[in-house]
Design a protein around this motif. Structure first.
Motif, PDB file in Angstrom:
ATOM      1  N   ARG A 109       0.832  -1.199   0.000  1.00 52.57           N
ATOM      2  CA  ARG A 109       0.000   0.000   0.000  1.00 52.57           C
ATOM      3  C   ARG A 109       0.867   1.250   0.000  1.00 52.57           C
ATOM      4  O   ARG A 109       1.813   1.349   0.783  1.00 52.57           O
ATOM      5  N   VAL A 110       0.556   2.168  -0.880  1.00 50.04           N
ATOM      6  CA  VAL A 110       1.341   3.385  -1.083  1.00 50.04           C
ATOM      7  C   VAL A 110       0.416   4.588  -0.954  1.00 50.04           C
ATOM      8  O   VAL A 110      -0.681   4.596  -1.539  1.00 50.04           O
ATOM      9  N   LYS A 111       0.849   5.583  -0.189  1.00 48.98           N
ATOM     10  CA  LYS A 111       0.084   6.819  -0.041  1.00 48.98           C
ATOM     11  C   LYS A 111       0.879   7.956  -0.670  1.00 48.98           C
ATOM     12  O   LYS A 111       2.032   8.196  -0.298  1.00 48.98           O
ATOM     13  N   LEU A 112       0.256   8.632  -1.636  1.00 52.33           N
ATOM     14  CA  LEU A 112       0.922   9.726  -2.344  1.00 52.33           C
ATOM     15  C   LEU A 112       0.364  11.058  -1.873  1.00 52.33           C
ATOM     16  O   LEU A 112      -0.831  11.317  -1.998  1.00 52.33           O
ATOM     17  N   HIS A 113       1.250  11.893  -1.298  1.00 57.08           N
ATOM     18  CA  HIS A 113       0.903  13.265  -0.916  1.00 57.08           C
ATOM     19  C   HIS A 113       1.349  14.206  -2.032  1.00 57.08           C
ATOM     20  O   HIS A 113       2.388  13.997  -2.650  1.00 57.08           O
ATOM     21  N   ILE A 114       0.566  15.224  -2.263  1.00 57.23           N
ATOM     22  CA  ILE A 114       0.890  16.209  -3.286  1.00 57.23           C
ATOM     23  C   ILE A 114       1.213  17.541  -2.617  1.00 57.23           C
ATOM     24  O   ILE A 114       0.453  18.005  -1.748  1.00 57.23           O
ATOM     25  N   GLU A 115       2.329  18.138  -2.999  1.00 57.30           N
ATOM     26  CA  GLU A 115       2.718  19.450  -2.487  1.00 57.30           C
ATOM     27  C   GLU A 115       2.984  20.381  -3.658  1.00 57.30           C
ATOM     28  O   GLU A 115       3.404  19.939  -4.735  1.00 57.30           O
ATOM     29  N   HIS A 116       2.749  21.684  -3.409  1.00 55.85           N
ATOM     30  CA  HIS A 116       2.918  22.669  -4.480  1.00 55.85           C
ATOM     31  C   HIS A 116       4.352  23.180  -4.573  1.00 55.85           C
ATOM     32  O   HIS A 116       4.765  23.691  -5.599  1.00 55.85           O
ATOM     33  N   ILE A 117       5.096  23.066  -3.502  1.00 56.25           N
ATOM     34  CA  ILE A 117       6.497  23.484  -3.515  1.00 56.25           C
ATOM     35  C   ILE A 117       7.349  22.288  -3.131  1.00 56.25           C
ATOM     36  O   ILE A 117       6.899  21.378  -2.430  1.00 56.25           O
ATOM     37  N   GLU A 118       8.563  22.310  -3.627  1.00 55.96           N
ATOM     38  CA  GLU A 118       9.452  21.191  -3.339  1.00 55.96           C
ATOM     39  C   GLU A 118       9.811  21.179  -1.857  1.00 55.96           C
ATOM     40  O   GLU A 118      10.246  22.193  -1.303  1.00 55.96           O
ATOM     41  N   PRO A 119       9.612  20.086  -1.179  1.00 55.69           N
ATOM     42  CA  PRO A 119       9.872  20.042   0.261  1.00 55.69           C
ATOM     43  C   PRO A 119      11.360  20.140   0.566  1.00 55.69           C
ATOM     44  O   PRO A 119      12.204  19.855  -0.289  1.00 55.69           O
ATOM     45  N   PHE A 120      11.640  20.551   1.770  1.00 58.16           N
ATOM     46  CA  PHE A 120      13.041  20.623   2.200  1.00 58.16           C
ATOM     47  C   PHE A 120      13.556  19.209   2.420  1.00 58.16           C
ATOM     48  O   PHE A 120      12.955  18.418   3.153  1.00 58.16           O
ATOM     49  N   ILE A 121      14.647  18.885   1.770  1.00 58.02           N
ATOM     50  CA  ILE A 121      15.234  17.549   1.899  1.00 58.02           C
ATOM     51  C   ILE A 121      16.233  17.565   3.056  1.00 58.02           C
ATOM     52  O   ILE A 121      17.202  18.326   3.024  1.00 58.02           O
ATOM     53  N   PRO A 122      16.018  16.789   4.097  1.00 61.95           N
ATOM     54  CA  PRO A 122      16.980  16.750   5.204  1.00 61.95           C
ATOM     55  C   PRO A 122      18.368  16.354   4.712  1.00 61.95           C
ATOM     56  O   PRO A 122      18.508  15.569   3.768  1.00 61.95           O
ATOM     57  N   LYS A 123      19.366  16.887   5.364  1.00 60.15           N
ATOM     58  CA  LYS A 123      20.746  16.592   4.956  1.00 60.15           C
ATOM     59  C   LYS A 123      21.685  16.778   6.137  1.00 60.15           C
ATOM     60  O   LYS A 123      21.375  17.479   7.096  1.00 60.15           O
TER      61      LYS A 123
END
Length: 541
Positions: free
Chosen positions: A214-228
């Motif tokens: 099972r896969v849940k896809l969230h949609i965002e309008h801006i690119e999320p901050f990628i932890p690093k």
């Protein structure tokens, strides 16, 4: 038995701890988890701690080793699985459930045995649950950006590589959207958000079974901050000294919220070594961003810590990152190199100082001529120098001194360099008051040039002029002296005390045979001690 098998068996003898015929036994605290829905097919692999490759397993089969599966029972102990039922089968190195039921939930492990020795695997926890909803607690989370290309991958199907094309994608459990392991969305839209079910269909004994994720896809309008990880870098090399205590901080930025990330240290061999351990991860907030910090503490640096890679690992739902720290022993010769550097610098400073002292007169004269500096303007003085010849009663010495003072000195200073000299014997008209004239002309001059020809000063006029000039130089400090030692002075004790002071100063110039040359050091020093005066470029300097 062939050599490869003997080498493999020898490996287990060396790395394993033999107790009661067991070669290598995994820690009961280490286990993997497999989550499956009731009624679907489940597969568990034999996960050996030391050598779990298919090649190694094939050698076990070839040379008489048997694989046996066990299940831990709640009351304690373990239950051997026969593998003879149609529902639970052995598939080479895997245990298959056709299908998995709720009471199959539990821990399983395999044992590779040849009648004398066995190798036990790590445990695998099989979690069989009911289908409560398409997006219940057991789903994989993905984030798509509006307007971007995105691919949904049916996760954790590594054990079914040959059947991946049989995957069917359903959205909200009713709409079929794709067939294949990867569902590609060329341009993400709001309507793509939702819960997806990817179903792999298998056949066993003429019956079809499903393996679903099972896969849940969230949609965002801006690119999320990628932890690093912000420190250390991709590969950080740190110099240390043996025996020192050292703390190495691993710091990661998560963004504006905690993203359920893990930050931890690991070593190449899962062992930090003696006197080394990691601290608990702590969270801080700086500039409205969340940071995770975990320190690797070395109570004492040992040889075993050197030249090893210590990995700082960041594990987040949307990304993974690993940075390495390598400890290097500090160069033992750094102190010696530092001493050489300091010695070289000191030697260079001394050389520069010697060159400056030796050639400062040349530098000063060049700068004067280049800038056309003139110190004789607007000081109300009439003469650049008053020339005082200290005469002696010796006729020859007196004649030589007069020639230098009346002929040679003005020929160079006046005609070549444009200075204006006041020479009593040449410029003062006879008949005037002697004492008043000397005092007056000295006051009108910027410099007092004293020409010394002998130790004994017996001429009365010379002595009076000397006393008047020295009063201006030493007492009132109105003009600067230049003492020209025309003849070598062997005993200065016969000279007046005040003249001895000037003779010992750095405003003394000695006449030599080389001084006849117009570009000699004698004339350059005279110019250096005289007031700066602008001369034409074509003139000698």
């Amino acid at each position: 038995m062939d050599l490869k098998y003997l080498a493999l068996l020898a490996f287990y003898y060396v790395v394993g701890r033999i107790q009661g015929g067991v070669i290598g036994k995994c820690s009961p605290d280490k286990y993997e988890a497999v989550v499956i829905t009731e009624g679907e097919h489940a597969r568990i692999k034999c996960n050996l701690c030391k050598a779990s490759t298919l090649l190694a397993m094939s050698y076990f089969h070839t040379h008489g080793f048997n694989i046996t599966w066990f299940k831990y029972i709640p009351e304690g102990g373990q239950e051997k699985l026969s593998g003879e039922t149609a529902r639970i089968t052995y598939d080479d190195i895997s245990l298959g459930f056709w299908p998995a039921l709720l009471n199959d939930t539990g821990k399983y492990f395999c044992s590779v045995f040849n009648g004398t020795y066995n190798i036990s695997s790590a445990s695998t926890y099989l979690n069989v649950h009911k289908m409560e909803g398409l997006c219940d607690d057991h789903f994989y989370k993905y984030i798509g950006i509006v307007g971007r290309f995105f691919s949904l991958l049916c996760p954790n199907l590594e054990d079914y590589n040959s059947e991946k094309n049989n995957v069917t994608w359903l959205k909200d459990r009713k709409d079929k959207v794709h067939t294949g392991n990867t569902y590609t969305i060329q341009k993400v839209e709001e309507t793509n958000a939702g819960c997806y079910l990817c179903v792999l269909t298998l056949e066993n004994g003429g019956v079809q079974y499903n393996v679903s994720r099972r896969v849940k896809l969230h949609i965002e309008h801006i690119e999320p901050f990628i932890p690093k990880i912000v420190y250390p870098g991709k590969e950080e090399k740190i110099e240390v000294e043996l025996g020192d205590k050292r703390e190495i901080e691993c710091k990661a930025v998560l963004g504006y919220k905690d993203n359920d990330c893990m930050l931890y240290w690991k070593s190449e061999c899962d062992y930090f070594g003696i006197d080394a351990n990691e601290t608990d991860t702590r969270s801080i907030t700086e500039n409205n961003r969340v940071y995770l910090i975990n320190q690797l503490v070395f109570k004492r640096i040992k040889t075993e810590h050197l030249n090893r890679a210590f990995h700082c690992c960041l594990l987040c739902p949307e990304t993974e990152m690993v940075c390495n720290v390598i400890l290097l022993e500090k160069d033992k010769h750094v102190t010696g190199r530092l001493c050489v550097l300091l010695f070289t610098t000191l030697a260079l400073i001394i050389i520069v100082a010697v060159i400056y002292v030796r050639f400062k007169i040349y530098f000063a004269l060049c700068i004067r001529d280049f800038t056309c500096k003139d110190e004789t303007l607007q000081d109300s003085k009439e003469y650049d120098a008053y020339v005082l010849l200290l005469k002696s009663n010796e006729a020859l010495i007196c004649a030589e001194g007069e020639y230098f003072a009346l002929k040679l000195l003005p020929a160079i200073l006046e005609q070549k360099f444009g200075y204006r000299l006041c020479i009593f014997e040449r410029d003062v008209l006879p008949g005037a008051a002697f004492a008043d004239d000397i005092f007056s002309y000295i006051n009108k001059s910027r410099t007092l040039i004293i020409i010394l020809c002998a130790e004994l000063l017996e001429n009365e006029s010379s002595m009076y002029g000397l006393m008047s000039g020295l009063h201006q130089v030493l007492v009132e400090r109105l003009i600067k002296p230049i003492l020209i030692e025309y003849n070598p002075i062997r005993d200065i004790t016969f000279l007046p005390q005040s003249l001895q002071l000037i003779l010992k100063s750095n405003r003394t110039v000695k006449w030599t045979n080389e001084s006849l040359l117009q570009n000699s050091y004698f004339w350059k020093r005279i110019r250096y001690l005289m007031p700066a005066k602008c001369i034409k470029r074509t003139q000698f300097y």
